[in-house]
Design a protein around this motif. Structure first.
Motif, short mmCIF file in Angstrom:
data_model
loop_
_atom_site.label_atom_id
_atom_site.label_comp_id
_atom_site.label_asym_id
_atom_site.label_seq_id
_atom_site.Cartn_x
_atom_site.Cartn_y
_atom_site.Cartn_z
N GLN A 1 -22.99 -60.41 -50.28
CA GLN A 1 -23.32 -60.49 -51.69
C GLN A 1 -23.21 -61.92 -52.22
O GLN A 1 -23.92 -62.30 -53.12
CB GLN A 1 -22.36 -59.61 -52.50
CG GLN A 1 -22.54 -58.15 -52.26
CD GLN A 1 -23.86 -57.66 -52.80
OE1 GLN A 1 -24.84 -57.60 -52.08
NE2 GLN A 1 -23.91 -57.36 -54.08
N ARG A 2 -22.28 -62.66 -51.60
CA ARG A 2 -21.80 -63.87 -52.27
C ARG A 2 -22.90 -64.79 -52.78
O ARG A 2 -22.98 -65.06 -53.95
CB ARG A 2 -20.85 -64.61 -51.37
CG ARG A 2 -21.50 -64.88 -50.03
CD ARG A 2 -20.52 -65.31 -48.99
NE ARG A 2 -21.24 -65.42 -47.75
CZ ARG A 2 -20.70 -65.42 -46.57
NH1 ARG A 2 -19.41 -65.36 -46.46
NH2 ARG A 2 -21.44 -65.51 -45.50
N ASP A 3 -23.76 -65.28 -51.90
CA ASP A 3 -24.68 -66.30 -52.38
C ASP A 3 -26.00 -65.73 -52.82
O ASP A 3 -26.68 -66.31 -53.66
CB ASP A 3 -24.90 -67.34 -51.30
CG ASP A 3 -23.68 -68.20 -51.19
OD1 ASP A 3 -23.29 -68.78 -52.21
OD2 ASP A 3 -23.10 -68.26 -50.10
N LEU A 4 -26.36 -64.60 -52.21
CA LEU A 4 -27.66 -64.05 -52.57
C LEU A 4 -27.64 -63.45 -53.96
O LEU A 4 -28.56 -63.60 -54.73
CB LEU A 4 -28.05 -62.97 -51.57
CG LEU A 4 -28.26 -63.50 -50.16
CD1 LEU A 4 -28.43 -62.35 -49.21
CD2 LEU A 4 -29.48 -64.39 -50.15
N PHE A 5 -26.56 -62.74 -54.25
CA PHE A 5 -26.58 -61.95 -55.46
C PHE A 5 -25.41 -62.27 -56.40
O PHE A 5 -25.41 -61.88 -57.53
CB PHE A 5 -26.56 -60.46 -55.11
CG PHE A 5 -27.67 -60.09 -54.17
CD1 PHE A 5 -28.99 -60.12 -54.60
CD2 PHE A 5 -27.41 -59.77 -52.85
CE1 PHE A 5 -30.01 -59.79 -53.75
CE2 PHE A 5 -28.44 -59.44 -51.99
CZ PHE A 5 -29.75 -59.46 -52.44
#
Lengths: 394, 730
Positions: A255-259
């Motif tokens: 999740q961290r960088d994409l969303f």
């Protein structure tokens, strides 16, 4: 741990608290690295850019913590007023000259480092309030002599922070201060009156900025309606759920960088949830719970009012921040930007919180919670008579 | 988990705190605070249980959808080859650009600016795409099918949110050559006409799929949770088309259409023995590489989709029936009534049949040669309706030929009970019947093939990527239309038509050509178009052993009259002349020598236009080197069929450099290894005198090849029985 003794009292500091904080700090290295690597890679071309910076801040934090351990907390009593005045000065300077970040002036440059005076002011106010209450004693029950001056300090500091604008920190300053007044035996109807005056002000403040209103509306809408959760919060919750019981493993967050942009900051708990699962989040919460329990115990054992209040104040600050941060990440409270103490990326909060915990540990060392068995047998009171008559302070 | 030991203020080890002032209130409030915080912890923990344990599977599937993406791996569409392995259609990679408006956000202006500068479209064109898109859309095309060189300019700019997609695009190597036959593909490389449509399922292949996972850095990698489904590339098609013939037919047809100021024209060339279509052309031609520029009707293959009233070429039915049922002999004499024959109808009316030639008496064969309508009308009266109808059916009229091309119509052949009083006579010379050009060609092919009708086809083989033959079209006999004897009599008459009949324009020294002219009023939208004719010539050669059948038709020729002999005849003649000089030996089928192994057979590019010749060679990855000037290749080295490596140079000698030199002398061609017939054709074409000795294959000649001799020199050719199987003409 004989090395971790405080000279002034010679007793041991409260080890569980220290260990809990250090564990949080160490774990935060991994979390912040995982959460920031992608972003740092994109922005700076090196994945450990933010990690290095965070590690440095943790080192400074540990130094600050031990500084807090070393300094006899009672010395603060006479210093709180000038320090708070200095903090207010810094807030004014920030408002006038501070660097902008996302539309808010929260930063000032100091010796090459940017830091947030609000974090400093938060603790300065806390210390001063404790000092005031300890000095005034029963006088706090008197509205004009005791309660009003404190409310004025609180109002002044929180107003300056809110003007930055920094809604979350400003609100938290008020909340923690009110907690201190509450345990400092302020009259309940005074507190109630203060809250009654503040609520319309807060509402006006919320309405004054559309994004704040939208956040509240979104929160209310999802909590008690069918509205859509705001994007970042929703992605944070997906992160928690995606982690499940055991998590995806260190560094495996999807999740961290994409969303979840900039999750290394206020949404760091979601990364904990995704990578380490329910066990991980519960472990983190347990550490904060431990800090709370020990903090209350230290307060209970403190020898005088200032130490007791200060221990409670510091404990509450750390615990309430952790709870609010977790609650926001989990959608229990409206979205607001508060760091998770010792875990989130961000130097000011870390350093000042560390110092504050250091002070808490100093208080613990001046209790007989962990007496040095070689020096004092059980049941022997090691303290000198306390001087309750302190100079008049406002 | 650490629990508070209690709130009951249990005595602690060694603590005797002096009670603080109003300590009760203090501890009471602390207790309240502690309780509140503990409840808060419980709320957080409860929420964690809810999200991370109770609802975890739901969130996990939502997350999965977010960071997994399924990509289609397009299968490469199969190539199309001519019978000699020349690539007619293949694919090339083009680059397309799409954007995610959400990621692009407010950089759309900069992107539109850059794209506008590179692709020359107005900036608003791109801005409209960005701003016109629904807010929920995460994918919009910006540019499709850009050549890689231009695409590189965009990539240099590197815009966040702009996606680069490689897309295969169909490439037709010879532009309009055989364009109408091959057909078009749409932007997604699906066949929409011609062979591309007919064999779409063979060519298409099966797309594969891969599920990609995005990691934190935005990189994608194949997910281990899903199988990688490799695409199965489409099959290749090997056509019966001969690229060299196709080029000749198209060029001559185009020239003929221009010379005759015709609206258009078409031509088809068949191998009568097998039904293989060797060339198929319409004029004006269409270029599949520019399919978007044509209207909806352009891709129509009129050779199978259009009906026309055949006119005299249909006399093949009358003559065939008459001979086959032994009703008439070639010498049977007919009174042609001075060119005007009145038929009295039962209704009392009169139908007038006219001939263009005024003769008093003609034999039946002369009637065919001179294309007498009166002879045919009289003959058909003896044949009778039923036999005539059956004969027409047997030739394949009114029935689809079954060619493997889309959109074929059956034509219209009325049944006897539908006929009017003069239908029989009218049909005898090709009216009141509608046929397709291909039906005419196959009918004549049946005569050329000793009376056996073969099913026409254009796809010889379907071959997979590795070269294994998936399916192969075998020559397919439809039926025996007439006896061998009848076929021979008809050929004799058709040869007469060329030698002394209506098709004198077709005559070619040294080659026996049999054929028939036809001129008929055109049907436009189901009605006769006044003053507008379809003029055709259909013929085959060599008459003694026909190898090639060719039909040429002109729509509404206006420059040199409208008779088939004068308009389509010369085109047929030009095609024939060039084809017999191109008589390549196709020693082996193209796939027997896989093109990828580097060793290939040199194609025969003699008598082909230089431009086409170099294209053919380049299609086979051979280089060409041109000697002399002119626009037609007259000689090549290495010779056709020689095995060379890819990249080798084939030397091409052009027409103006051979034949005559500055002193007007001719260069003696190399005849060795040729069949007598071929040697003869060749020498006659270059107007040498010929003297043959022996029989079989040319072994020696005098003067020797390459010598320069005065025009008309007598060449002595010594032949020996051939040791190997005879080479086919093509």
């Amino acid at each position: 741990m004989s090395s971790l003794t405080v000279k002034s009292r010679q007793n041991h500091i409260d080890l569980p608290t220290l260990i809990a904080v250090l564990v949080l700090m160490v774990l935060s290295l991994g979390i912040v690295y995982s959460a920031s690597a992608g972003w740092a890679m994109q922005k700076f071309g090196e994945s450990n850019r933010l990690l290095n910076s965070h590690a440095l801040k943790i080192l400074v934090g540990i130094v600050a913590l031990f500084a807090g351990v070393t300094i006899d907390y009672r010395k603060y009593r006479k210093l709180t007023k000038p320090v708070l005045l200095g903090a207010i000065g810094l807030l004014l300077v920030t408002l006038l000259l501070g660097g902008e970040l996302k539309g808010a002036t929260r930063w000032i440059q100091f010796a090459g480092f940017g830091f947030q005076p609000s974090e400093f002011a938060k603790f300065a106010l806390l210390f001063h309030l404790c000092s005031l209450i300890a000095a005034k004693g029963e006088a706090i029950k008197d509205f004009k002599r005791g309660f009003l001056p404190m409310i004025i300090w609180i109002g002044l500091v929180s107003l300056l922070v809110l003007l930055q604008p920094n809604f979350s920190t400003g609100t938290m300053i008020v909340v923690v201060s009110l907690i201190i007044l509450f345990v400092g035996r302020a009259r309940l109807h005074h507190l109630f009156l203060a809250v009654m005056y503040m609520v319309p002000l807060l509402i006006a403040y919320v309405i004054s900025a559309p994004y704040r209103l939208a956040r509240i509306q979104s929160f209310l809408g999802t909590q008690w309606g069918s509205g859509r959760v705001n994007y970042q919060l929703w992605q944070g919750i997906i992160g928690f759920g995606n982690g499940g019981l055991l998590g995806l493993g260190p560094g495996e967050s999807k999740q961290r960088d994409l969303f979840l942009p900039e999750s290394y900051g206020d949404f760091v708990f979601s990364i904990v949830g995704e990578e380490y699962g329910f066990l991980g989040t519960m472990f983190f919460m347990t550490l904060f719970f431990l800090i709370m329990i020990r903090g209350f115990k230290i307060a209970k054992h403190a020898h005088e009012e200032f130490g007791r209040l200060l221990a409670l104040g510091i404990t509450c600050t750390v615990t309430v921040y952790a709870l609010v941060n977790a609650s926001v990440s989990l959608g229990i409270l409206p979205t607001t930007g508060l760091p998770m103490p010792f875990v989130s990326y961000g130097g000011s909060s870390l350093v000042f919180s560390s110092f504050a915990v250091g002070a808490l540990l100093n208080i613990s060392a001046q209790t007989d919670l962990h007496p040095r068995s070689t020096r004092l047998p059980d049941g022997v009171l090691p303290v000198e008579p306390l001087q309750e008559q302190s100079p008049k302070v406002y | 988990m650490v629990f508070p030991d209690s709130v009951k203020s249990k005595p602690e080890r060694g603590t005797h705190l002096p009670d603080q002032p109003s300590g009760r209130g203090f501890s009471g409030r602390v207790f309240t605070l502690k309780l509140f915080l503990m409840v808060s912890f419980l709320v957080v923990a409860g929420r964690l249980v809810e999200i991370q344990i109770l609802h975890a599977p739901e969130y996990q599937s939502i997350a999965k959808k977010q960071y997994e993406q399924r990509f289609t791996l397009p299968a490469v569409r199969g190539n199309i080859y001519d019978r000699n392995g020349n690539v007619l259609a293949s694919n090339t990679m083009y680059v397309s650009f799409a954007a995610d408006p959400k990621i692009v956000a407010d950089r759309d202006d900069a992107i539109a600016e850059k794209f506008s500068r590179i692709f020359g479209r107005p900036k608003l064109h791109y801005l409209a795409k960005f701003r016109g898109a629904e807010p929920s859309r995460r994918f919009i095309w910006l540019e499709r099918r850009v050549s890689p060189e231009i695409a590189r300019k965009v990539e240099a700019a590197k815009f966040e949110g702009v996606v680069v997609i490689n897309e295969p695009k169909r490439l037709y190597h010879y532009d309009d050559l055989a364009g109408v036959l091959i057909g078009f593909t749409d932007i997604d490389s699906r066949g929409i006409s011609g062979i591309e449509l007919q064999h779409d399922s063979d060519l298409l292949g099966i797309a594969g799929a891969v599920t990609m996972q995005r990691d934190g850095l935005g990189r994608t990698r194949p997910s281990a949770d899903y199988p990688y489904i490799a695409p199965v590339n489409g099959h290749h098609l090997v056509l019966t088309i001969n690229l060299a013939y196709q080029a000749i037919v198209e060029e001559e047809l185009k020239r003929g259409v221009a010379l005759n100021k015709a609206d258009g024209g078409l031509a088809i060339m068949l191998n009568p023995k097998t039904g293989e279509i060797l060339a198929l052309a319409t004029s004006p031609a269409v270029n599949p590489n520019e399919s978007a520029t044509y209207g909806p009707g352009a891709a129509k293959n009129r050779i199978i989709t259009d009906m026309f009233e055949p006119g005299s070429v249909f006399k093949i039915v009358t003559a065939g029936a008459a001979y086959d049922h032994d009703i008439l002999s070639p010498g049977k004499r007919f009174n042609t009534e001075g060119g005007e024959y009145k038929i009295r109808l039962r209704s009392g009316g009169v139908r007038l049949i006219r001939d263009t030639h005024e003769h008093d008496v003609l034999t039946f064969q002369e009637g065919i040669e001179l294309s007498s309508n009166i002879v045919m009308a009289k003959a058909v009266e003896q044949i009778g309706a039923e036999r005539f109808y059956r004969q027409a059916r047997d030739f394949g009229f009114g029935i689809p030929t079954g060619v493997d091309l889309p959109g074929e119509v059956r034509g219209r052949l009325k049944k006897p009970h539908e006929w009017s009083g003069t239908s029989l006579q009218a049909m005898a010379y090709g009216y009141e019947v509608a046929v397709t050009p291909l039906q005419i060609a196959t009918a004549y092919a049946a005569i050329a093939n000793n009376g056996v009708l073969m099913k026409p086809f254009v796809v010889a083989r379907v071959v997979n990527e590795r070269g294994d033959v998936i399916s192969e079209q075998q020559p397919q006999k439809i039926r025996t239309v007439v006896s061998v004897k009848t076929a021979r009599l008809l050929t004799q008459a058709f040869e007469g038509a060329v030698e002394r009949g209506t098709a004198l324009e077709v005559r070619l020294n040294g080659l026996r050509i049999a054929g028939k002219t036809g001129t008929a009023k055109r049907i436009v939208d189901g009605r006769y178009a006044p003053g507008s004719y379809t003029s055709s010539f259909v013929g085959y050669f060599p008459a003694e052993d026909p190898q090639i059948v060719c039909l040429v038709m002109m729509d509404n020729p206006r420059a040199r009259g409208y008779y088939g002999g004068a308009t389509s005849g010369p085109v047929f003649r030009a095609i024939t002349q060039r084809v017999i000089h191109t008589s390549a030996k196709f020693s082996k089928p193209p796939d027997a020598e896989p093109r990828d192994r580097g060793i290939i057979a040199v194609p025969d590019v003699r008598n082909v236009r230089t431009v086409i010749a170099s294209k053919i060679l380049h299609g086979l990855q051979l280089s060409s080197q041109v000697f002399g000037e002119g626009d037609v290749v007259i000689r090549q080295s290495p010779p056709p069929g020689a095995r060379v490596e890819k990249g080798d140079v084939v030397k091409l000698v052009l027409n103006n450099d051979i034949g005559t030199d500055r002193q007007g002398r001719m260069v003696v061609p190399d005849l060795r290894g040729m069949s007598m017939r071929r040697a003869m054709n060749r020498l006659v074409a270059e107007e040498f005198e010929v003297e043959f000795e022996g029989s079989g294959v040319v072994s020696r000649q005098l003067p020797r090849p390459g010598e320069r001799v005065p025009p008309g020199t007598r060449i002595r050719v010594v032949c020996e029985p051939r040791g190997t199987a005879p080479a086919a003409l093509y």
